[in-house]
Scaffold this active site. Structure first.
Site, PDB file in Angstrom:
ATOM      1  N   LEU A 211      13.485  -2.494 -42.809  1.00 21.08           N
ATOM      2  CA  LEU A 211      13.771  -1.981 -44.144  1.00 21.08           C
ATOM      3  C   LEU A 211      12.509  -1.723 -44.959  1.00 21.08           C
ATOM      4  CD1 LEU A 211      16.709  -4.445 -44.922  1.00 21.08           C
ATOM      5  CD2 LEU A 211      16.925  -2.032 -44.281  1.00 21.08           C
ATOM      6  N   GLY A 212      11.416  -1.427 -44.279  1.00 22.16           N
ATOM      7  CA  GLY A 212      10.173  -1.122 -44.984  1.00 22.16           C
ATOM      8  C   GLY A 212       9.694  -2.291 -45.822  1.00 22.16           C
ATOM      9  N   ALA A 239       2.968   4.225 -37.842  1.00 19.69           N
ATOM     10  CA  ALA A 239       2.939   3.202 -36.777  1.00 19.69           C
ATOM     11  C   ALA A 239       3.370   1.818 -37.233  1.00 19.69           C
ATOM     12  CB  ALA A 239       1.571   3.126 -36.101  1.00 19.69           C
ATOM     13  N   GLY A 241       6.363   0.734 -37.743  1.00 23.12           N
ATOM     14  CA  GLY A 241       7.483   0.353 -36.894  1.00 23.12           C
ATOM     15  C   GLY A 241       7.037   0.006 -35.485  1.00 23.12           C
TER      16      GLY A 241
END
Length: 299
Positions: A211-212, A239, A241
């Site tokens: 969720l950032g 990058a 993630g």
């Protein structure tokens, strides 16, 4: 190879704007995740296909320098190495277009018996969707049948079969990918929980939605846990993630719980967004202070 431009904002369709800076940086989702595993203390074998070109040759040298086992990296005589065109705005958000090149030509028939034996003797198989989904499905089936935990980072998102999902120990979509997988618009923690339930009902054992800046939501054994992200000033989310996924599998391979592995992954990703580039942003193991990691909150 990532070709990156920094701009004040991401252009609208049909619009031309001037960039502030251009640079090239080694990238690719599988490559980024492999480098993250290596830097964070994991033992990693990278299976992929590259072009017989300058980018491909450079990649092999870089992987060797990182301590990644490259003996199963194949070379394609016809297609070029993959490239990504990336625009990063002043808030650190990005827009990415990938030309897969040789990545898109890695098929099950190209995987030798020695490659499959390597997978069967591993703890975890981490997959992405920058190679053909038929290859991902084949490998997930093979690995799971040999007791290997299969984790899929479903990016770039494409249609995946129920048969593939049912072979997964865990799936790690971001909000957009979770929406595509579940049909639920992820706008809040509650909507993320709904999406995770639907994805899990399709056969995946565990769901982790990234969720950032909010962290990551885990759905494991019918229970939700929210692992909050460390508050940082993001300058480039490229990058993030991939770093998360690499860190996650390192921690799981060392026997950590899914919650603690996610805590470790969130910390690694938080460090990466404070730096420019893909592989250039990936932290090393000694940069992560476990005792300072936020605890997960049961929901």
């Amino acid at each position: 190879m990532d070709m990156v431009v920094n701009t004040d904002r991401i252009p609208e369709p049909g619009e031309t704007i001037l960039a502030n800076k251009f640079f090239m940086n080694p990238g690719g989702k599988g490559a980024n995740q492999a480098v993250a595993v290596a830097r964070l203390g994991g033992q990693i074998t990278f299976i992929t296909k590259i072009g017989n070109d300058v980018f491909g040759h450079q990649s092999i040298q870089l992987f060797d320098d990182e301590g990644i086992d490259t003996k199963y990296i194949l070379s394609d005589s016809e297609l070029p190495s993959g490239v990504a065109l990336i625009t990063v705005d002043k808030h650190g958000e990005n827009s990415i277009v990938v030309a897969p090149g040789a990545n898109g030509n890695l098929h099950p028939s190209h995987l030798s018996e020695s490659v499959l034996n390597e997978i069967a003797n591993s703890k975890i198989l981490l997959l992405q969707l920058e190679i053909p989904v038929e290859t991902v499905t084949f490998l997930a089936d093979y690995a799971s049948s040999h007791g290997v935990k299969v984790i899929l980072n479903p990016a770039p998102m494409t249609e995946v079969s129920p048969e593939l999902l049912q072979k997964l120990y865990a799936i790690t979509p971001n909000k957009t990918e979770a929406e595509i997988l579940s049909g639920v618009k992820v706008k809040s923690i509650d909507s993320a929980k709904k999406a995770a339930r639907i994805i899990c009902e399709k056969g995946v054992h565990n769901v982790i939605i990234t969720l950032g800046s909010q962290g990551a939501l885990i759905y494991e054994a019918g229970k939700f846990t929210l692992v909050e992200a460390e508050k940082v000033q993001a300058i480039d989310t490229t990058a993030a993630g991939d770093v998360f996924n690499g860190a996650l599998v390192v921690s799981l391979s060392q026997g950590k719980s899914l919650v603690n592995a996610t805590r470790f992954a969130c910390q690694a990703a938080a460090i990466s967004v404070t730096r420019n580039g893909a592989q250039s942003s990936i932290p090393y193991r000694n940069e992560i202070l476990i005792e300072h990691l936020p605890l997960g909150n049961s929901l």
